[in-house]
Design a protein around this motif. Structure first.
Motif, mmCIF file in Angstrom:
data_model
loop_
_atom_site.group_PDB
_atom_site.id
_atom_site.type_symbol
_atom_site.label_atom_id
_atom_site.label_comp_id
_atom_site.label_asym_id
_atom_site.label_seq_id
_atom_site.Cartn_x
_atom_site.Cartn_y
_atom_site.Cartn_z
ATOM 1 N N THR A 17 52.865 15.052 38.566
ATOM 2 C CA THR A 17 51.690 14.066 38.126
ATOM 3 C C THR A 17 50.692 15.204 37.716
ATOM 4 O OG1 THR A 17 50.571 14.212 40.494
ATOM 5 C CG2 THR A 17 52.163 12.171 39.698
ATOM 6 N N ASP A 18 49.328 15.038 37.570
ATOM 7 C CA ASP A 18 48.402 15.758 37.086
ATOM 8 C C ASP A 18 48.720 17.369 37.611
ATOM 9 O OD1 ASP A 18 47.362 13.370 36.397
ATOM 10 O OD2 ASP A 18 45.545 13.745 37.793
ATOM 11 N N LYS A 27 46.209 15.708 41.988
ATOM 12 C CA LYS A 27 45.491 15.183 41.069
ATOM 13 C C LYS A 27 44.079 15.472 40.840
ATOM 14 C CE LYS A 27 46.441 11.261 39.736
ATOM 15 N NZ LYS A 27 46.756 11.137 38.581
ATOM 16 N N VAL A 41 50.582 12.451 28.701
ATOM 17 C CA VAL A 41 49.022 12.662 28.792
ATOM 18 C C VAL A 41 48.399 11.465 28.216
ATOM 19 C CG1 VAL A 41 48.632 14.448 27.160
ATOM 20 C CG2 VAL A 41 46.917 13.892 28.766
ATOM 21 N N GLU A 77 45.005 11.145 33.005
ATOM 22 C CA GLU A 77 46.163 11.279 33.978
ATOM 23 C C GLU A 77 47.451 11.841 32.958
ATOM 24 O OE1 GLU A 77 45.843 8.540 37.420
ATOM 25 O OE2 GLU A 77 46.070 7.347 35.735
ATOM 26 N N ARG A 78 48.287 12.526 33.994
ATOM 27 C CA ARG A 78 49.460 13.041 33.383
ATOM 28 C C ARG A 78 50.773 12.669 34.226
ATOM 29 N NH1 ARG A 78 45.049 15.909 34.145
ATOM 30 N NH2 ARG A 78 45.956 17.840 34.706
ATOM 31 N N SER A 99 42.133 20.648 42.577
ATOM 32 C CA SER A 99 42.942 19.332 42.440
ATOM 33 C C SER A 99 42.611 18.517 43.828
ATOM 34 C CB SER A 99 44.235 19.585 42.640
ATOM 35 O OG SER A 99 44.513 20.413 41.183
ATOM 36 N N HIS A 158 37.249 11.784 37.482
ATOM 37 C CA HIS A 158 37.782 13.137 37.316
ATOM 38 C C HIS A 158 36.729 14.164 38.022
ATOM 39 C CE1 HIS A 158 39.291 16.828 35.731
ATOM 40 N NE2 HIS A 158 38.280 17.218 34.773
ATOM 41 N N GLY A 182 42.332 20.188 34.085
ATOM 42 C CA GLY A 182 43.430 20.468 34.873
ATOM 43 C C GLY A 182 43.707 21.912 35.320
ATOM 44 N N SER A 233 48.474 20.375 32.128
ATOM 45 C CA SER A 233 46.855 20.165 31.679
ATOM 46 C C SER A 233 46.879 19.902 30.300
ATOM 47 C CB SER A 233 46.366 21.555 32.252
ATOM 48 O OG SER A 233 46.408 21.800 33.427
#
Ligand code: C2O
Ligand code: CU
Ligand code: CU
Length: 466
Positions: free
Chosen positions: A271-272, A422, A248, A291-292, A401, A396, A122, A156
């Motif tokens: 989000t991420d 993301k 997370v 993902e977060r 991002s 990923h 992240g 992250s």
């Protein structure tokens, strides 16, 4: 030493500060009856009673230089002693907190029995400190990560990334949260201190000595026990307050369909890659590996236990247990506009990547020495990720991002938790997803499936930003 100015305010001061238009979605209210026995199922060994206080990893400010040692240590899973691979003896590792515009200097020492790296998932950082397999370092060696924090606030996380050993090292315990803060987020006066709680959610297998074990195959790894912040069967004693949960999915392969046991909605604020433009009410989130989520959950009306559940496995992940006779903590709702996200547009070219079976991207297994393509920095491209068998594939990208703009096939739509910036997006069966991406740093980066068994088996490539 506090890197978050609002943390220096007392709780009361914080909530006395001026209010603006509200977004909080009330989910408190008396929890519905019938949760004396939280949902079970999924064939798991996760106990149905929540016996152990949720472990909160120590917080490490990156204002000064930090050190971090990866090694095998004893851990306490809550009630039970065990053993795992840990960072500084903690499972999960310490939560780093850094501020935008600073450099986080972290010296990692390898006290494992094989080489490792640390990838700061992240964080958009130069190749040399991205923790790629190329920069794995050996036993009893150290690696200096000087991470320029250029990005906005967000959650992250960090984990190993050595060639073909990522899945094992993560499954055995190596992961931790990394929070970036900035002035924009500070101004929102979001819940902080005891009211901002990281939830590192994963599954695990434990042997008789409560040592984390790993037996993944290319098809994946599904543990039979849930762990939140390394705690078995956790509960969190909560005030009547609005909580900010920083979530997370740190599992190798397992997706979590997160919900509250009473079906109430939560307010998704990020989000991420940080805050969304506006909060969105969600009652269920399918959270893929890596993902977060940034969630506000209003527990001001809570009078009976409420559970965070995974609707896929049927597991009850976390009990939110109201403190007896708690006073209600005032809450200042953030403004309806949380942030501004400029949409990427007008891609100059398109690329398509198929994620084939369990081991390949575009028909090829990972080769550390192959650069699959070059892409120019500073321009927008449209990348299409196509699932080609053996879903799910959470895709990923390192080094930037992206913005998710379309999904075709399968679920055939986008979801609230795919908004904003993301770095990971989920492909389920027969799905393809379009993202817009722009790289601002030059260098070699990775794209891969974040089902870690697929990654280790070769579903990964290198590309070069020029
Ligand atoms: Cu979280 Cu390349 O990974
Ligand atoms: Cu990454
Ligand atoms: Cu995959």
């Amino acid at each position: 030493m506090n890197t978050h100015p609002t943390c220096e305010l007392g709780r009361r001061d914080l909530f006395r500060l001026s209010a603006v238009a509200g977004i909080a979605v009330t989910v408190g209210g008396p929890a519905t009856a019938g949760f004396a026995a939280p949902p079970t199922g999924g064939g798991g060994a996760t106990p149905t009673a929540h016996l152990n206080p949720l472990h909160i990893p120590p917080v490490l400010s990156t204002q000064g230089p930090s050190t971090l040692t990866a090694g095998r240590t004893k851990i306490n899973l809550g009630g039970k002693d065990g053993s795992a691979l840990t960072y500084d003896g903690h499972f999960p590792g310490p939560t780093f907190v850094a501020r935008t515009g600073t450099t986080a200097s972290i010296r990692v020492t390898n006290s494992l029995t094989e080489e490792t790296t640390v990838h700061w998932h992240g964080l958009v950082v130069p190749t040399a400190v991205d923790g790629q397999p190329h920069d794995a370092f050996g036993v009893n060696q150290s690696f200096q990560y000087d991470l320029p924090i250029r990005q906005r606030a967000g959650l992250s996380f960090y984990h190993p990334h050595p060639h073909r050993a990522t899945a094992k090292q993560v499954a055995l315990g190596l992961q931790g949260a990394f929070i970036v803060r900035d002035a924009e987020e500070d101004a929102l006066l979001l819940p902080s201190g005891d009211y901002e709680v990281p939830l590192v959610i994963r599954d695990a297998n434990l042997d008789k000595m409560n040592t984390l074990t790993y037996n993944g195959r290319a098809s994946g790894f599904l543990g039979n026990t849930a762990l939140v912040n390394g705690t078995l069967a956790p509960y969190l004693v909560v005030d009547r307050a609005v909580y900010r949960f920083r979530v997370v999915n740190a599992a190798n392969s397992r997706l979590f369909r997160l919900a509250l046991s009473n079906g109430a909605s939560m307010s998704l604020i990020g989000t991420d890659g940080g805050l969304l433009p506006t909060a969105v009410a969600v009652s269920e989130v399918l959270l893929a590996n890596a993902e977060r989520l940034d969630l506000l959950v209003d527990l001001r009306g809570l009078t009976a236990p409420l559970f965070v559940v995974d609707r896929d496995s049927g597991w009850s992940l976390l009990e939110l247990r109201p403190k007896p006779a708690a006073v209600t903590v005032p809450f200042t709702p953030p403004p309806s506009q949380l942030s501004v996200i400029t949409p990427l547009r007008d891609p100059v070219r398109s690329r398509t990547f198929t994620f084939d079976g369990m081991t390949k991207v575009n028909g090829l297994e990972y080769d550390m020495n192959r650069i699959s393509f070059e892409t120019p920095s500073g321009v927008v491209e449209k990348w299409t990720f196509v699932g080609n068998g053996n879903p799910p594939h959470p895709i990923h990208v390192h080094g930037a991002s992206f913005q998710v703009v379309a999904r075709r096939g399968g679920r055939n739509r986008l979801f609230a938790w795919e908004g904003g910036w993301k770095d990971t997006v989920l492909l389920l069966d027969k799905e393809s997803v379009d993202v817009l991406v722009r790289f601002d740093l030059k260098g070699r980066y990775l794209m891969h499936c974040h089902k870690l068994e697929h990654e280790d088996a070769g579903m990964m490539l290198n590309f070069q930003v020029v």
